[in-house]
Design an enzyme around this catalytic site. Sequence first.
Site, PDB file in Angstrom:
ATOM      1  N   ASN A  47     160.142  29.574  93.295  1.00  0.00           N
ATOM      2  CA  ASN A  47     161.693  29.152  93.831  1.00  0.00           C
ATOM      3  C   ASN A  47     162.573  30.790  94.202  1.00  0.00           C
ATOM      4  O   ASN A  47     163.003  29.812  95.703  1.00  0.00           O
ATOM      5  CB  ASN A  47     162.038  28.465  92.777  1.00  0.00           C
ATOM      6  CG  ASN A  47     161.593  27.497  91.917  1.00  0.00           C
ATOM      7  OD1 ASN A  47     160.527  26.903  92.624  1.00  0.00           O
ATOM      8  ND2 ASN A  47     162.257  26.711  90.904  1.00  0.00           N
ATOM      9  N   ASN A 180     174.662  31.274  84.648  1.00  0.00           N
ATOM     10  CA  ASN A 180     175.187  29.587  84.205  1.00  0.00           C
ATOM     11  C   ASN A 180     176.060  30.446  83.072  1.00  0.00           C
ATOM     12  O   ASN A 180     175.799  31.471  82.646  1.00  0.00           O
ATOM     13  CB  ASN A 180     174.785  28.824  84.172  1.00  0.00           C
ATOM     14  CG  ASN A 180     174.011  28.491  83.668  1.00  0.00           C
ATOM     15  OD1 ASN A 180     174.582  29.637  82.641  1.00  0.00           O
ATOM     16  ND2 ASN A 180     172.250  27.925  82.857  1.00  0.00           N
ATOM     17  N   THR A 199     177.654  31.203  87.793  1.00  0.00           N
ATOM     18  CA  THR A 199     177.589  28.850  88.047  1.00  0.00           C
ATOM     19  C   THR A 199     178.254  28.325  87.242  1.00  0.00           C
ATOM     20  O   THR A 199     178.646  27.927  85.667  1.00  0.00           O
ATOM     21  CB  THR A 199     176.869  28.768  88.496  1.00  0.00           C
ATOM     22  OG1 THR A 199     175.352  28.890  87.180  1.00  0.00           O
ATOM     23  CG2 THR A 199     176.040  29.605  89.740  1.00  0.00           C
ATOM     24  N   ILE A 228     166.345  21.197  89.221  1.00  0.00           N
ATOM     25  CA  ILE A 228     165.842  22.532  89.360  1.00  0.00           C
ATOM     26  C   ILE A 228     165.596  23.394  89.968  1.00  0.00           C
ATOM     27  O   ILE A 228     165.427  24.570  89.441  1.00  0.00           O
ATOM     28  CB  ILE A 228     164.483  21.852  88.980  1.00  0.00           C
ATOM     29  CG1 ILE A 228     164.157  21.102  88.075  1.00  0.00           C
ATOM     30  CG2 ILE A 228     163.690  23.137  88.851  1.00  0.00           C
ATOM     31  CD1 ILE A 228     162.820  19.997  87.689  1.00  0.00           C
ATOM     32  N   ASP A 232     167.960  28.277  91.659  1.00  0.00           N
ATOM     33  CA  ASP A 232     167.411  30.059  92.818  1.00  0.00           C
ATOM     34  C   ASP A 232     167.572  29.784  93.910  1.00  0.00           C
ATOM     35  O   ASP A 232     167.718  30.793  93.945  1.00  0.00           O
ATOM     36  CB  ASP A 232     165.732  29.071  91.934  1.00  0.00           C
ATOM     37  CG  ASP A 232     165.307  29.307  90.464  1.00  0.00           C
ATOM     38  OD1 ASP A 232     166.040  30.752  90.118  1.00  0.00           O
ATOM     39  OD2 ASP A 232     164.676  28.101  89.966  1.00  0.00           O
TER      40      ASP A 232
END
Length: 290
Positions: A47, A180, A199, A228, A232
């Site tokens: 990704n 995160n 994040t 999802i 990425d």
Amino acid sequence: MSTRLPAATVVGSINLDIIATTDRLPTAGETIGGGVLHQQPGGKGANQAVAAARLGGSARMIGAVGDDAQGRLMLEALSGAGVETADVAVLDGDATGTALIVVDRDGENQIVVCPGANAEFSLQGVEVGPDETVLCQLEVGLPAVMEASRKAQGFFVLNAAPAMDLPVELLERCDLVIVNETEYELIPALAEAKLVAVTYGKDGSAMFEHGRKVAEAPASAVTVANTIGAGDAFCAALVLALRARLSYEHALAVANAVGADAVGDPSSQPALAPLEEYVERTASLVAAKS
């Protein structure tokens, strides 16, 4: 053959995502009917490589798939997005990695990853140039990540997901760690890291130097289709924005905008505009705050 450096060299996982979309996520022991099933390319590494290629024109992938139909499909998807796959190993006897994912109507998800070939590859015989920007995650075996950190001579980035205790050698090598808010809390050593981006979902993102917040940027309001691949896409965008010498604040704003586009797309490898468009789109936001 082009001698242009890839926007990023990604060392990481390549998965087939098998996704069931339902009205809500099941609780323990519960069966929910009425789901819609589909399959698509995924894996945090793949990704991020696809996002880097779409943002920056090209990317290089180092990883592994099994010698099976799923592996061939994953290689085709990577190549089709502009990712160089010469250093993706095809491992006989190992299955291509698979992620089993349930997504509810709000875009929240539950994921089980079966690593397969992702857990078996090494970087033996793979060269990394002195000017390559290298981005890793932790969905592959830690030995492969350690190998990458030792081979990388340029800007080295770790997306420390899924969260785990990090060897001191690895953390000291990182020019940037991306996590995160949950992962930041689960890895206390990050408070001492030289540079960490965190994040916060709808609350945006922030940059920390040795535990001190030095920049932040708000998130963009967006209708969620799929979370999802958003993290990425954020990782790839932040790395490219920092390498383009944007300020921390502007780089975070760019990455937030890319992440917002990603959550609005049902694909784990969403369509993205070139990085320059996000830089221009967020310039006024950053200027207004300064």
